[in-house]
Motif scaffolding. Structure first.
Motif, PDB file in Angstrom:
ATOM      1  N   ASP A 343       0.783  -1.152  -0.135  1.00 30.35           N
ATOM      2  CA  ASP A 343       0.056  -0.181  -0.022  1.00 30.35           C
ATOM      3  C   ASP A 343       0.946   1.166   0.030  1.00 30.35           C
ATOM      4  O   ASP A 343       1.946   1.030   0.596  1.00 30.35           O
ATOM      5  N   PRO A 344       0.364   2.172  -0.601  1.00 28.91           N
ATOM      6  CA  PRO A 344       1.059   3.647  -0.406  1.00 28.91           C
ATOM      7  C   PRO A 344       1.394   4.223   0.737  1.00 28.91           C
ATOM      8  O   PRO A 344       0.606   5.329   1.042  1.00 28.91           O
ATOM      9  N   PHE A 345       1.704   3.386   1.781  1.00 23.37           N
ATOM     10  CA  PHE A 345       1.707   4.037   3.079  1.00 23.37           C
ATOM     11  C   PHE A 345       3.125   3.938   3.715  1.00 23.37           C
ATOM     12  O   PHE A 345       3.916   2.675   3.741  1.00 23.37           O
ATOM     13  N   THR A 346       3.733   5.020   3.915  1.00 22.00           N
ATOM     14  CA  THR A 346       5.190   5.010   4.217  1.00 22.00           C
ATOM     15  C   THR A 346       5.494   5.258   5.408  1.00 22.00           C
ATOM     16  O   THR A 346       4.543   5.008   6.371  1.00 22.00           O
ATOM     17  N   THR A 347       6.757   4.847   5.960  1.00 21.11           N
ATOM     18  CA  THR A 347       7.155   4.533   7.348  1.00 21.11           C
ATOM     19  C   THR A 347       6.922   6.168   7.834  1.00 21.11           C
ATOM     20  O   THR A 347       6.479   6.304   9.062  1.00 21.11           O
ATOM     21  N   ARG A 348       7.263   7.405   7.168  1.00 19.96           N
ATOM     22  CA  ARG A 348       6.675   8.386   7.557  1.00 19.96           C
ATOM     23  C   ARG A 348       5.300   8.492   7.969  1.00 19.96           C
ATOM     24  O   ARG A 348       5.133   9.315   8.913  1.00 19.96           O
ATOM     25  N   ASP A 349       4.438   8.164   7.095  1.00 26.17           N
ATOM     26  CA  ASP A 349       2.878   8.120   7.372  1.00 26.17           C
ATOM     27  C   ASP A 349       2.699   7.546   8.754  1.00 26.17           C
ATOM     28  O   ASP A 349       1.990   7.956   9.482  1.00 26.17           O
ATOM     29  N   PHE A 350       3.442   6.264   8.901  1.00 26.19           N
ATOM     30  CA  PHE A 350       3.239   5.535  10.321  1.00 26.19           C
ATOM     31  C   PHE A 350       3.533   6.335  11.537  1.00 26.19           C
ATOM     32  O   PHE A 350       2.796   6.783  12.295  1.00 26.19           O
ATOM     33  N   TYR A 351       4.977   6.862  11.337  1.00 27.02           N
ATOM     34  CA  TYR A 351       5.140   7.782  12.503  1.00 27.02           C
ATOM     35  C   TYR A 351       4.253   9.003  12.727  1.00 27.02           C
ATOM     36  O   TYR A 351       4.394   9.419  13.903  1.00 27.02           O
ATOM     37  N   SER A 352       4.001   9.649  11.616  1.00 23.64           N
ATOM     38  CA  SER A 352       3.285  10.906  12.139  1.00 23.64           C
ATOM     39  C   SER A 352       1.997  10.574  12.413  1.00 23.64           C
ATOM     40  O   SER A 352       1.402  11.393  12.953  1.00 23.64           O
ATOM     41  N   LEU A 353       1.342   9.459  12.118  1.00 21.11           N
ATOM     42  CA  LEU A 353       0.079   8.907  12.949  1.00 21.11           C
ATOM     43  C   LEU A 353       0.470   8.744  14.217  1.00 21.11           C
ATOM     44  O   LEU A 353      -0.425   8.988  15.128  1.00 21.11           O
ATOM     45  N   THR A 354       1.731   8.078  14.680  1.00 18.65           N
ATOM     46  CA  THR A 354       1.873   7.876  16.105  1.00 18.65           C
ATOM     47  C   THR A 354       1.914   8.987  16.972  1.00 18.65           C
ATOM     48  O   THR A 354       1.406   9.070  17.863  1.00 18.65           O
ATOM     49  N   LYS A 717      16.504   6.879  16.631  1.00 20.90           N
ATOM     50  CA  LYS A 717      15.745   7.932  16.228  1.00 20.90           C
ATOM     51  C   LYS A 717      16.131   8.940  15.135  1.00 20.90           C
ATOM     52  O   LYS A 717      17.235   9.149  14.848  1.00 20.90           O
ATOM     53  N   GLY A 718      15.325   8.952  13.937  1.00 15.33           N
ATOM     54  CA  GLY A 718      15.436   9.807  12.849  1.00 15.33           C
ATOM     55  C   GLY A 718      15.004  11.015  12.938  1.00 15.33           C
ATOM     56  O   GLY A 718      14.632  11.494  14.129  1.00 15.33           O
ATOM     57  N   GLU A 719      14.308  11.330  11.782  1.00 16.35           N
ATOM     58  CA  GLU A 719      13.785  12.801  11.674  1.00 16.35           C
ATOM     59  C   GLU A 719      12.513  13.086  12.745  1.00 16.35           C
ATOM     60  O   GLU A 719      11.820  12.024  12.870  1.00 16.35           O
ATOM     61  N   LYS A 720      12.466  14.270  13.262  1.00 18.43           N
ATOM     62  CA  LYS A 720      11.508  14.664  14.194  1.00 18.43           C
ATOM     63  C   LYS A 720      10.203  15.146  13.450  1.00 18.43           C
ATOM     64  O   LYS A 720      10.403  15.894  12.436  1.00 18.43           O
ATOM     65  N   ILE A 721       9.091  14.369  13.511  1.00 15.08           N
ATOM     66  CA  ILE A 721       8.117  15.018  12.564  1.00 15.08           C
ATOM     67  C   ILE A 721       6.552  15.347  13.369  1.00 15.08           C
ATOM     68  O   ILE A 721       6.551  14.872  14.665  1.00 15.08           O
ATOM     69  N   GLY A 722       5.922  16.024  12.892  1.00 15.38           N
ATOM     70  CA  GLY A 722       4.600  16.511  13.608  1.00 15.38           C
ATOM     71  C   GLY A 722       3.423  15.470  13.347  1.00 15.38           C
ATOM     72  O   GLY A 722       3.483  14.508  12.423  1.00 15.38           O
ATOM     73  N   ALA A 723       2.356  15.811  13.836  1.00 25.17           N
ATOM     74  CA  ALA A 723       1.149  14.732  13.634  1.00 25.17           C
ATOM     75  C   ALA A 723       0.513  14.963  12.241  1.00 25.17           C
ATOM     76  O   ALA A 723       0.439  15.856  11.994  1.00 25.17           O
ATOM     77  N   GLU A 724       0.350  13.975  11.366  1.00 21.60           N
ATOM     78  CA  GLU A 724      -0.224  14.131  10.179  1.00 21.60           C
ATOM     79  C   GLU A 724      -0.913  12.821   9.779  1.00 21.60           C
ATOM     80  O   GLU A 724      -0.507  11.951  10.209  1.00 21.60           O
ATOM     81  N   THR A 725      -2.015  13.029   8.802  1.00 20.19           N
ATOM     82  CA  THR A 725      -2.427  11.867   8.170  1.00 20.19           C
ATOM     83  C   THR A 725      -1.780  11.143   7.131  1.00 20.19           C
ATOM     84  O   THR A 725      -1.204  11.963   6.568  1.00 20.19           O
ATOM     85  N   PRO A 726      -1.995  10.044   6.828  1.00 24.20           N
ATOM     86  CA  PRO A 726      -1.322   9.305   5.541  1.00 24.20           C
ATOM     87  C   PRO A 726      -1.600  10.084   4.527  1.00 24.20           C
ATOM     88  O   PRO A 726      -2.431  10.600   4.009  1.00 24.20           O
ATOM     89  N   SER A 727      -0.571  10.062   3.885  1.00 27.45           N
ATOM     90  CA  SER A 727      -0.385  10.611   2.448  1.00 27.45           C
ATOM     91  C   SER A 727      -1.395  10.248   1.345  1.00 27.45           C
ATOM     92  O   SER A 727      -1.718  10.895   0.457  1.00 27.45           O
TER      93      SER A 727
END
Lengths: 1052, 495
Positions: A343-354, A717-727
């Motif tokens: 699925d077009p669901f990235t690691t970044r999507d995952f962590y921004s959901l967490t 720990k990699g990049e620090k990201i904010g809360a966001e919904t999957p792209s």
């Protein structure tokens, strides 16, 4: 060359095979979503899909942008040339005979079938048109097909009929009325229908009868309980923490909130918002905060060596997985480590959901507490008004007292100037027993007091090391009533022995005792079973000073410890943690100072090692909260302060003196304290009846964020990201806050393609056994395709447009002709459609674990229909918990409840994650450790043993027997009673004959050896009516068990 | 019906499942009989996985070395330093502070010792000696185990990823630190099917520890659960008190004869129901009731150890006479595999020696030592050892440095994931070998590391399963016991 091959293949297939597939592709456009994507997903996406990390050869086949253009290394030709399969590298490689060249590579052990290759070629020839994955396209209401005329009752049926017509099948006729009502009642309430309801329904053939049955059932409390139970599976609700000690956790008010939400038919969007983020709603009500318990249902740990960051990562993943399974139908878990394979669901999507779930005040380690913060006290429903009134009035009293303090500052100074000693302790009208322990012998202490007095806070105090001193009646501790015992003590050296004891000298030593061990304060408490024991030694008691001592015995649900000792207002020693079961300590020995009532081997009988004094012993019939204990402890400080020169007094000492004056000496204050104490007592009572529940609370002053963790490793720990919904999903509107509330609104936004579909699919599964998409938690590329895509979209749109009216949608489904079909299966249909995906017959499958138990309870008349409340413990074989529990777990010993609690609906059974109730477990109830949106449904011999031999089922069949014997006379009428309750019908004569044979055998068996047979009649705690003939009860118990074990009873 | 009908829009997995089913139907006849047969083989109506799986030749099957296995799980993690990983020379370094040395190791420490001011080296205080033809060093704590050295392959280079009990147990018994996965035994049941008609294929035994001081860790049903696999593959706990299997005994007052008659009536009634409704699940139900009836006869016979000759008790130890002890569980394990149970797992708790290690470890060893020996010898005498795999070990190792106070006679050890020891014996195992090596501190593996997933790959291999092919489609992925990180079969321990 390739072109010729292709043509040849097609011709060959068309002529020779006559396959419907190849006939179809010759003249129909091929849908990427329906036909091509499954093939590519299965065979290619693992290396040529969305996951960048595992991608090979810079090739992506999941979108036209990648597969039909030169690859990003720029050198090679595109994999696909639209319109020209022969020039497409992908086809060449798939068909290659060279093991070095062929795709997928031989070591993957995958290969495309000839049909699949032909499909792929034809699709490329048609232009290689990709489509967005079906579930990501927002549903639009499809046109209702013009099918199923004369049969269809609502649009659902038109869609089903449309598919059946295409398959050349016809729907089954309507189910027999009695069976239909049984199916309906189980599906809507989880319980069987009452015989009278069946009879009335069968007699009334009007169309309105069914409608009114549906409406009646949907409005019932049982319906709310049943729907709630299914939801609790999804959100992994349980009554213990789940990991390591697996202690009790108090969160059942959340469970009751869910039940209530279904009772109110709370619209699903609001249902979502309140659970996800009720605390963030403006002016959040108590109930809305309770709802946020959803966020606290996850398993947590307090294992000694646990690493906080590691568990933070585990919790975050668990929360996103649950969100994925329950609302989005996306399997997000794999993206914790790498971009999703399909699925077009990235690691970044995952962590921004967490990130949405990380900005809260919950500690990672649960402390093994039942009330791990943030938690909330919830008064019982009937106390809600009183709770508010008490809080309001207490506020008024406190304001008045504060005002008095402000205006009477001078009065206080005047008193202070002349004060020699504290003349009296603070008044408290909730004191039920008081012993001043001042100068002179008091009745309780008889003549034991030596002349060796010492000046205590309120004048001369009594020496207590000279032998046990009777201080009052036995202090009993029970769940309903808290008790507090307070006194001032002074020791002159490291003293050993019992200080304050209320403990039987014989037997198990039932009772409690505060003791000193080498000067350290300790407490011990034992109940009569000898199993609940608490022994805890705290800090040293400083010699030569007066201390305030308070023992609180209180099993009120909001307490952390049930037995706790406070020294100078600070917790010093206590019992193990609170468990869900109330301790009951009923010593027969009286309360004794400086000794025990009898001798215990090895322990000193009295205080030894130095002198000790006590004063002002008081017993309260309530468990004092810590704030009040501190108030009283301030007296010791005040006493010290008085002995200090005015100029050298500290601020704390001045405050203690002021508190003393206004609490004990100032008449005007005392006039307010009287009513205040009444209120405090009332408050304590309400607390005893209420509960604590875990809730969610946002951390203030920070925004949600997360780090991308490399390969899911918490330490990388990699990049620090904010809360966001999957792209891959419609973006979150800019005006929504990036927090749980924003997320909840986004989940239920009109353009969100998944929530409504996923929810309707789950509801469909609830009635038909399988969802329209059978991979209930996975609507992604690797999940199943819907069997009726248009129907699913229609339901999703209807659901949304109805204002997220869950009950309305349930009504639509169960009133459809599709649902009302007979479940009879012809051999041809069984071969053709074994799992009933085409819906040419009605649903028929085994009932859930809870339904089976609840059926037994309901049919036998044992069921106690009480709504909500603390979890209960019905019968369970010994040892289930002990086998797995740690020594000091609060859920190590299982103590069966008595009375009504044995016969509540299974929804209320205490759910221990590491050892679920065995009968539930064996019947496929999940462990509630992770989200479960679809239960397994097996058929094993161990299940047969449950419904035959589990004492609850045996007791139920016996009660059904006695009920039957009382209600009817003669074999057939009695048998009707049994089968009407369990099967919703009467048996035909040949069936009755079989039962009659069993009945006769059982009767004979009893008559031959009544003594051997009689124990059957005494299984369980319910009473056996004495008026009935034991042989008959026995025989009918066996009959009831036989009927209860019929496949027809176990199946809906 | 065409296999790929235009409107049959299911996933590839369903296509394949449908194909398998169809092939099966063709092979064994057609129509209802076939469907009913499929159902009788245990296929649940809504179980998308094909139960035929265990019957057909599946792609994951390879030539087995062992038909069955017994796994002795020592919960809490026994110290390798006191049992199998002999490190002479550490005695002279008693109390040496390893604080600085540890920094160079880059290893995370648990919350229990990370705050210690010093990390004094605690040498093992038990005597080791060489045993068997192989001359393997074994501790005096395991005198019986030492006697069977030549039957054992001891792996000294086990490694895990987890540093705490819960995740470590989950990793070693389910292949993943995450919840919801399928246990080793359930994978074996799923992949191999059953060897018998009246017992479950995966049985779990809970053995009591005898020492009141034992430091006991919690376990939970997830360690033997089926996770995403169909529920029938989950382990069935045999209990050490009451009925061996839950609700096995008929309700009091019901005689065997009456139960038989009642079930006969039940069968008749179900048959009528089947004739009307046509659902093959009804037939399956009847079959399961019949099997339950047979289990009621076979399990008490199985659980009745009283007829074992005295020689058995000499072998396993007298405490085997007491139900629930480790020794009686070991004996029960033999009786179970003898009767065709595929996989038996014995859980013995109390191996978490953070303090008072010498006293408590000795007590734990005493619980299991003779019975482990007895079990292996018993299997050998009965000719079962050659195709029965026996595994024994914990979930991780323990630190060379002391946790808590170190004295001449007393110490404790914290959790250590980087190396631990474990032994295997029986089917397909090269006996009399030691595999892998750790450094002089028993801290790092220096030769032949064996990760938990390699152990899993090897166990599956020995049982005739290809760990890369043994999979189950769940949540869009082909789930495997060994997960996504490559795992290898440890060839060096194979016979």
């Amino acid at each position: 060359m390739h072109a010729i091959k292709l043509t040849g293949r097609l011709v060959l297939a068309l002529c020779g095979g006559g396959s419907a597939l190849l006939a179809a592709i010759a003249d129909q456009p091929i849908s990427y979503n329906e036909r091509i994507q499954p093939v590519l997903a299965e065979n290619c996406f693992h290396c040529h899909g969305p996951d960048a990390a595992s991608r090979k050869g810079h090739l992506r086949l999941d979108a036209a942008a990648f597969s039909t253009r030169p690859r990003d290394d720029g050198e090679r030709d595109p994999a696909m040339v639209p319109g020209k399969p022969a020039e497409s590298m992908v086809i060449e490689r798939i068909k290659s005979g060279d093991p070095e060249e062929v795709m997928p590579p031989p070591d993957t052990k995958k290969h495309l079938k000839p049909d699949e290759i032909a499909l792929l070629e034809e699709w490329i020839r048609q232009g290689a048109k990709y489509e967005t994955h079906w579930s990501l396209i927002p549903p639009v209401r499809p046109k209702t097909p013009d099918s199923g005329r004369g049969w269809a009752r609502n649009p659902i049926d038109a869609f089903v009929a449309d598919r059946l017509e295409k398959e050349g099948l016809r729907p089954a006729g309507e189910e027999h009325a009695a069976r239909l009502l049984r199916r309906l009642t189980f599906d809507l309430t989880g319980l069987p229908p009452e015989p009278a309801e069946v009879e009335a329904f069968v007699r009334d053939p009007s169309p309105a009868a069914y409608q009114s049955a549906v409406d009646h059932l949907l409005a019932s409390d049982s319906c709310a309980e049943h729907f709630a139970r299914l939801w609790l599976d999804a959100v992994r609700y349980a009554d213990t923490h789940g990991i390591h000690k697996d202690n009790y956790r108090s969160i059942w008010p959340y469970r009751d909130w869910v039940v209530n939400a279904y009772r109110r038919n709370l619209p699903f969007d609001q249902f979502t918002i309140e659970q996800m983020a009720g605390d963030l709603l403006p002016g959040a009500t108590l109930d809305q905060r309770v709802a946020t318990g959803y966020n606290r249902c996850l398993s947590t740990t307090n294992e000694g060596g646990a690493i906080v960051e590691e568990y933070e990562a585990i919790y975050a993943k668990d929360r996103v997985d649950t969100l994925g399974a329950v609302w989005l139908g996306l399997t997000t878990g794999c993206a914790a480590c790498h971009d999703h394979k399909f699925d077009p669901f990235t690691t970044r999507d995952f962590y921004s959901l967490t990130a949405f779930f990380r900005n809260n005040t919950m500690p990672v380690l649960d402390g093994n507490r039942h009330d791990t913060p943030p938690s909330l006290f919830v008064p019982a429903l009937e106390d809600r008004a009183a709770w508010e009134r008490v809080a309001k009035h207490l506020g008024m009293c406190n304001r008045e007292l504060a005002d008095r303090k402000a205006v009477a500052a001078k009065t206080f100074e005047a008193w202070l100037a002349g004060a020699q000693q504290l003349t009296a302790p603070p008044t408290d009208y909730s004191v039920v027993h008081r012993l001043a322990l001042g100068a002179g012998p008091s009745p309780e202490s008889r003549s034991q007091i030596s002349g060796d007095t010492e000046v205590g806070p309120y004048g001369p105090a009594v020496r207590i090391d000279a032998g046990p001193l009777r201080a009052g009646p036995a202090v009993v501790m029970r769940g309903e009533v808290g008790v507090s015992v307070a006194l001032f003590v002074k020791i002159e050296a490291k003293v050993d022995g019992p200080l304050l004891s209320c403990r039987d000298a014989v037997g198990t030593g039932t009772g409690w005792e505060v003791f000193l061990k080498e000067g350290k304060i300790g407490v011990q408490a034992c109940d009569a079973t000898g199993r609940v024991k608490a022994l805890n030694v705290g800090n040293e008691l400083k010699a030569g000073e007066w201390h305030h001592l308070m023992v609180v015995l209180d099993a009120a649900p909001w307490r952390f410890r049930t037995v706790e000792v406070f020294v100078d207002g600070v917790s010093a020693a206590g019992s193990g943690l609170a468990s869900d079961e109330p301790l009951e300590i009923t010593p027969s020995a009286p309360l004794v100072l400086g000794g025990t009532s009898g001798t215990q081997e090895g322990n000193p009988h009295t205080l030894v090692g130095g002198r000790a004094w006590a004063q002002d012993l008081r017993i309260y019939r309530r468990g004092l909260p810590e704030s009040e204990i501190k108030e009283l402890a301030g007296e010791a400080e005040a006493f010290r302060a008085l002995k200090t020169a005015a100029s050298e007094r500290t601020e704390a000492q001045r405050k203690a003196l002021s508190d003393h004056f206004f609490g004990a000496e100032d008449a005007e204050s005392l006039a307010v304290i009287g009513p205040r104490d009444v209120l405090r007592r009332e408050e304590a009572e309400i607390r005893t009846r209420g509960a604590v529940t875990l809730v969610m609370e946002e951390k203030k002053g920070s925004q949600p964020f997360a780090h991308v963790l490399t390969r899911g490793d918490y330490s990388m720990k990699g990049e620090k990201i904010g809360a966001e919904t999957p792209s891959c999903l419609p973006p979150m509107p800019a005006d929504l806050q990036r927090n749980r509330l924003g997320l909840a609104h986004w989940l239920t936004a009109p353009d969100q393609p998944l929530t409504a579909r996923v929810t309707m699919n789950r509801l469909w599964q609830q009635f038909f056994g399988t969802g329209i998409v059978d991979s209930t938690g996975d609507f992604g590329v690797a999940g199943s395709r819907p069997s009726h895509p248009q129907l699913l979209d229609w339901l999703a749109v209807e659901f949304h447009e109805s204002g997220w009216d869950y009950r309305r949608m349930a009504r639509l489904m169960v009133t459809s002709a599709t649902y009302r079909q007979s479940a009879v299966i012809s051999p041809i249909l069984l071969e053709r459609d074994p799992s009933n995906r085409l819906l040419a017959r009605g649903p028929r499958y085994r009932l859930d674990a809870e339904q089976l138990r609840d059926q037994a309870l309901a049919a036998s008349g044992l069921l106690v229909a009480k709504l909500g409340g603390r979890p209960v413990r019905p019968y369970q074989p010994d040892g289930i918990w002990e086998d797995v529990a740690m020594k000091d777990s609060t859920t190590r010993f299982y103590r069966t409840d008595g009375g009504d609690s044995l016969y509540r609906r299974s929804l209320y059974t205490l759910w221990k994650r590491t050892a679920p109730a065995p009968a539930m477990d064996l019947l496929n109830a999940p462990s509630r450790e992770v989200a479960c949106v679809r239960r397994d449904r097996t058929n094993t011999p161990l299940q047969a043993l449950i419904t035959l031999n589990d004492p609850l089922f045996v007791e139920a069949t016996r009660n059904l027997a006695t009920r039957t014997l009382t209600a009817a006379r003669g074999f057939q009428p009695r048998l009707d009673q049994v089968t009407l309750r369990l099967l919703g019908r009467r048996l035909d004569p040949s069936e009755s004959d079989l039962v009659r044979r069993t009945w006769k055998s059982a009767l004979g068996s009893y008559q031959r050896d009544p003594a051997a047979a009689a124990p059957l009649l005494h299984v369980g705690r319910s009473a056996l009516p004495t008026s009935l003939d034991s042989g008959e009860v026995y025989a009918w118990t066996v009959v009831a068990s036989q009927v209860m074990n019929l496949d027809e009873s176990l199946t809906k | 019906m065409s296999i790929l009908h235009p409107d049959w829009t299911e996933s590839v997995a369903s296509y394949n499942a449908a194909l398998t089913r169809r092939q099966f139907f063709r092979r064994s006849g057609s129509g209802l009989g076939a469907a009913a047969l499929a159902a009788l083989l245990g296929k649940a109506a809504h179980d998308s996985e094909s139960a035929v799986g265990a019957v057909l030749e599946e792609p994951w099957r390879i030539a087995p070395k062992a038909k069955r296995a017994i796994y002795i799980s020592l919960i809490g993690a026994p110290s390798q330093l006191e049992l199998f990983d002999y490190k002479p020379g550490l005695e002279s370094r008693f109390r040496e502070d390893l604080k600085d040395w540890l920094k160079g190791q880059g290893e995370r420490l648990t919350g229990m010792t990370s705050g210690q001011a010093e990390f004094p080296l605690a040498p093992n205080r038990f005597r080791f000696s060489q045993h068997g033809q192989s001359g393997t060093w074994i501790s005096e704590l395991l005198p019986y185990t030492a006697r069977m050295t030549d039957d054992l392959c001891i792996i000294r280079s086990m490694q895990t990823d987890a540093i705490n009990h819960e995740p470590a147990n989950q990793l070693i018994y389910t292949g993943s630190m995450q919840n919801g996965k399928a246990s080793l035994g359930s994978w074996l049941s799923y992949g191999l099917g059953s060897l018998n008609d009246d017992l479950p294929s995966f049985v779990v035994l809970h053995a009591r520890h005898s020492s009141p001081f034992a430091s006991v860790q919690a376990i939970s049903a997830r360690l033997w659960g089926a996770g995403f696999l169909p529920g029938r593959h989950s382990g069935v706990s045999f209990r050490s008190s009451g009925d061996p299997v839950l609700y096995l005994n008929d309700a009091p007052g019901i005689s065997r004869e009456l139960r038989r008659e009642m079930l006969a009536g039940l069968e008749g009634l179900n048959r009528r129901s089947f004739e009307t409704v046509g659902d093959p699940e009804i037939q399956t139900r009847t079959q399961q009731y019949e099997m339950a009836f047979r289990m009621q006869a076979s399990i008490p016979e199985l659980a009745d150890l009283s007829r074992e000759p005295d020689s058995t008790y000499q072998l396993y130890g007298e405490e085997a006479r007491v139900r629930g002890t480790f020794a009686s569980s070991a004996l029960m394990a033999r009786r179970l595999v003898e009767r065709g149970v595929r996989f038996v797992q014995i859980f013995h708790r109390g191996w978490d020696q953070h303090g008072t290690l010498p006293r408590d470890l000795a007590a734990q060893c005493k619980d299991i030592d003779q019975a482990c020996y007895g079990l292996v010898q018993d299997l050998k005498q009965r000719g079962l050892l050659e195709d029965t795999l026996v595994v024994c070990g914990g979930e991780f190792g323990r630190t060379v440095y002391c946790q808590g106070k170190l004295t001449e006679t007393d110490y404790g050890r914290d959790h250590h994931p980087r190396c631990f020891s474990l032994w295997l014996a029986g089917g397909g195992i090269r006996g009399g070998t030691v595999f892998g090596e750790t450094d002089e501190m028993s801290y790092n593996v220096v030769r032949d590391p064996v990760h938990v997933r390699d152990l899993h790959a090897t166990i599956l291999h020995l049982m005739g399963l290809d760990h890369e092919r043994l999979n189950f489609r769940y949540q869009g992925l082909d789930q495997r016991l060994t997960g996504v990180v490559p795992a290898k079969v440890v060839k060096g321990i194979l016979a």
